[in-house]
Design a protein around this motif. Structure first.
Motif, PDB file in Angstrom:
ATOM      1  N   VAL A  35      50.125  77.200  19.625  1.00  0.00           N
ATOM      2  CA  VAL A  35      48.841  77.880  19.496  1.00  0.00           C
ATOM      3  C   VAL A  35      48.902  79.149  20.333  1.00  0.00           C
ATOM      4  O   VAL A  35      49.186  79.095  21.532  1.00  0.00           O
ATOM      5  CB  VAL A  35      47.674  76.988  19.973  1.00  0.00           C
ATOM      6  N   VAL A  36      48.648  80.287  19.707  1.00  0.00           N
ATOM      7  CA  VAL A  36      48.686  81.570  20.405  1.00  0.00           C
ATOM      8  C   VAL A  36      47.250  82.057  20.573  1.00  0.00           C
ATOM      9  O   VAL A  36      46.569  82.371  19.598  1.00  0.00           O
ATOM     10  CB  VAL A  36      49.527  82.609  19.644  1.00  0.00           C
ATOM     11  N   GLU A  60      48.488  81.989  26.376  1.00  0.00           N
ATOM     12  CA  GLU A  60      47.276  82.775  26.621  1.00  0.00           C
ATOM     13  C   GLU A  60      47.604  83.936  27.552  1.00  0.00           C
ATOM     14  O   GLU A  60      48.336  83.777  28.534  1.00  0.00           O
ATOM     15  CB  GLU A  60      46.201  81.867  27.227  1.00  0.00           C
ATOM     16  N   ARG A  61      47.050  85.110  27.261  1.00  0.00           N
ATOM     17  CA  ARG A  61      47.372  86.303  28.053  1.00  0.00           C
ATOM     18  C   ARG A  61      46.686  86.327  29.411  1.00  0.00           C
ATOM     19  O   ARG A  61      47.105  87.047  30.309  1.00  0.00           O
ATOM     20  CB  ARG A  61      47.003  87.562  27.278  1.00  0.00           C
ATOM     21  N   CYS A 147      50.989  85.588  29.278  1.00  0.00           N
ATOM     22  CA  CYS A 147      52.037  86.007  28.341  1.00  0.00           C
ATOM     23  C   CYS A 147      51.394  86.490  27.040  1.00  0.00           C
ATOM     24  O   CYS A 147      50.353  85.997  26.625  1.00  0.00           O
ATOM     25  CB  CYS A 147      53.020  84.880  28.066  1.00  0.00           C
ATOM     26  N   SER A 148      52.030  87.491  26.432  1.00  0.00           N
ATOM     27  CA  SER A 148      51.509  88.101  25.206  1.00  0.00           C
ATOM     28  C   SER A 148      52.560  88.043  24.106  1.00  0.00           C
ATOM     29  O   SER A 148      53.756  88.245  24.364  1.00  0.00           O
ATOM     30  CB  SER A 148      51.132  89.563  25.459  1.00  0.00           C
ATOM     31  N   ALA A 149      52.117  87.765  22.885  1.00  0.00           N
ATOM     32  CA  ALA A 149      53.017  87.754  21.732  1.00  0.00           C
ATOM     33  C   ALA A 149      53.444  89.181  21.409  1.00  0.00           C
ATOM     34  O   ALA A 149      52.607  90.073  21.292  1.00  0.00           O
ATOM     35  CB  ALA A 149      52.321  87.124  20.533  1.00  0.00           C
ATOM     36  N   ILE A 163      57.914  85.433  19.853  1.00  0.00           N
ATOM     37  CA  ILE A 163      58.523  85.948  21.076  1.00  0.00           C
ATOM     38  C   ILE A 163      57.407  86.476  21.978  1.00  0.00           C
ATOM     39  O   ILE A 163      56.515  87.203  21.522  1.00  0.00           O
ATOM     40  CB  ILE A 163      59.543  87.053  20.758  1.00  0.00           C
ATOM     41  N   PHE A 164      57.482  86.096  23.250  1.00  0.00           N
ATOM     42  CA  PHE A 164      56.448  86.456  24.218  1.00  0.00           C
ATOM     43  C   PHE A 164      57.045  87.294  25.345  1.00  0.00           C
ATOM     44  O   PHE A 164      58.224  87.193  25.669  1.00  0.00           O
ATOM     45  CB  PHE A 164      55.816  85.201  24.823  1.00  0.00           C
ATOM     46  N   GLU A 165      56.190  88.107  25.947  1.00  0.00           N
ATOM     47  CA  GLU A 165      56.511  88.820  27.179  1.00  0.00           C
ATOM     48  C   GLU A 165      55.620  88.240  28.264  1.00  0.00           C
ATOM     49  O   GLU A 165      54.388  88.286  28.150  1.00  0.00           O
ATOM     50  CB  GLU A 165      56.257  90.311  27.019  1.00  0.00           C
TER      51      GLU A 165
END
Length: 458
Positions: A35-36, A60-61, A147-149, A163-165
């Motif tokens: 889940v993003v 979650e960002r 983290c952000s997609a 992929i996340f940063e």
């Protein structure tokens, strides 16, 4: 073989570009369901999927769950109820009702409140953070904060990973089923899904804030039309207020939460997917608070000694991408009790449109009625392995103005979690799950899908 999709942003003529060196990205997680986005839809989706027996990761960002409810601070949870002259009746049950009950336990709400021709649930954002932590922890959901997609992986039409940063660099998550609950439809856009994003005709964002030092008893006596009249007098005195009607809610002593600013850029809403415009909008929202502080102190009873107690951590975005799904919810569906064989949620929230000017356009549903939302609105056209839940689901601009609210997002997220978990366990696509099984599971969980009459007032 996986294809790597990372669409470029809007390119300006003056932009220069550089190329990143190739790199290996570690695959850190392999859950059944990814889940993003941890807003209302994401919390419900992750909880429902985990309770169905799936292993679940939610990314979650921020450093907490809740999305707009905790980051923007909305003041009240909209979309939970249908309203008639006699009753306030829940049309979002299941996890949405459980969240409302848990908020009561924490002292984070005083119950539904009528206003205009509808009702919503005032809540305390900090209590909501605790409720969200409890729900996900008890369900066994794994969390990845900050983290952000930034990209997706695909095998033909199927999305296989994201992929996340994050604070510790770039990493990937591969999952059997993926749910985009980002609000902006970020994962769907990265995957190449079609979407609508009509900035000039979109909804204006709002900076939310809370006044302290309020005589709450006097302030609560002011009706919405009376507040509008007070603020129109402030405008007549020379104060520049972009909006003179809005919501005022109190869940804490001596304080009122206000939903009343309106951010426009040259008379139209800013593009909240553009870094420059979003940054300017954040500053403009806070600038408007100075004028509202003076207006409330001078023209609104009960606010004579008020001060700005806090400001939402981020501007409240009502509309950005609307992903093109297998079905597109329409205004006719909203206003005429739309019914669908694949209904997974219901809503009775009015069309609430925040455009240019100081007013807000309201189109209310007939008293005591509701419409259904089909599963197909959450299935991006031409994309497999991916659901979208929340305000980025497939709807026209007018229909979106009703279905985008948090209560409805709870219901959509819960359904998406059930679908994703069933797809993962059966080894099939989210588009090919047995809908009779999904429906039966949602009903077992207490969800309202529209089968019975509205005979359960709060």
């Amino acid at each position: 073989m996986n294809e790597h999709y990372d669409p470029g942003q809007r390119r300006l003529p003056s932009q220069d570009f550089l190329s990143e060196p190739a790199r290996s990205i570690p695959i850190r997680y392999r859950p059944d369901v990814l889940v993003v986005g941890g807003g209302p839809a994401g919390i419900a989706a992750a909880t429902a999927a985990a309770r169905s027996g799936a292993s679940v990761l939610i990314c979650e960002r921020n450093g907490y769950l809740g999305g707009a409810l905790t980051m923007v601070t909305l003041g009240s949870i909209c979309g939970l109820y249908a309203v008639s002259p006699e009753h306030i009746t829940p049309v979002v049950r299941g996890i949405g009702a459980e969240i409302a009950e848990r908020l009561h336990t924490y002292g984070g709400t005083s119950g539904p409140m009528r206003w205009l021709e509808t009702a919503s649930l005032p809540y305390d954002p900090n209590s909501f953070k605790l409720v969200a932590d409890d729900l996900t922890a008890e369900s066994g959901v794994e969390l990845a904060f900050h983290c952000s997609a930034v990209a997706v992986t695909r095998e033909d039409a199927r999305v296989t990973g994201v992929i996340f940063e994050g604070v510790d660099g770039r990493w990937a998550c591969m999952a059997s089923s993926i749910i985009d609950c980002t609000g902006d439809g970020t994962v769907a856009a990265l995957a190449g899904a079609g979407f609508e994003h009509d900035v000039p005709n979109g909804q204006a964002p709002t900076t939310m804030f809370r006044f302290g030092g309020v005589d709450v008893e006097r302030a609560r006596q002011i009706s919405r039309p009376e507040l509008h009249a007070c603020l129109e007098r402030a405008v007549a005195s020379g104060l520049s207020l972009p909006r003179t009607a809005g919501g005022a809610f109190s869940n804490q002593p001596h304080s009122m939460h206000l939903n009343i600013t309106r951010i426009l850029r040259d008379g139209v809403p800013p593009n909240t997917l553009d870094t420059r415009e979003l940054s300017a909008a954040e500053v403009e929202g806070r600038r408007q608070l100075r004028a509202y502080l003076q207006a409330f102190r001078e023209f609104v009873p009960g606010y004579e000694g008020c001060f700005i107690a806090d400001i939402g951590a981020s501007i409240g975005v009502r509309e950005s991408r609307r992903v093109m799904g297998d079905y597109r919810l329409t205004l006719d569906d909203v206003l005429h009790e739309g019914r669908f064989e694949d209904a997974i949620a219901c809503s009775a929230w009015p069309v609430e449109e925040h455009g240019a000017g100081r007013g807000t356009r309201w189109v209310f549903l007939a008293p005591g009625t509701y419409y259904q939302i089909p599963l197909r609105t959450m299935l991006p056209e031409g994309i497999e392995g991916l659901l979208v839940a929340g305000r980025c689901a497939s709807a026209s601009h007018d229909a979106h103005a009703s279905m985008r609210v948090a209560g409805v997002c709870f219901a959509m997220g819960e359904a998406a979690g059930v679908v994703a978990a069933q797809a993962a366990s059966s080894g099939t696509s989210v588009r090919n799950v047995d809908f009779a099984s999904v429906r039966a599971d949602l009903l077992r969980r207490g969800a309202f899908l529209g089968e019975d009459r509205l005979t359960q007032p709060v």
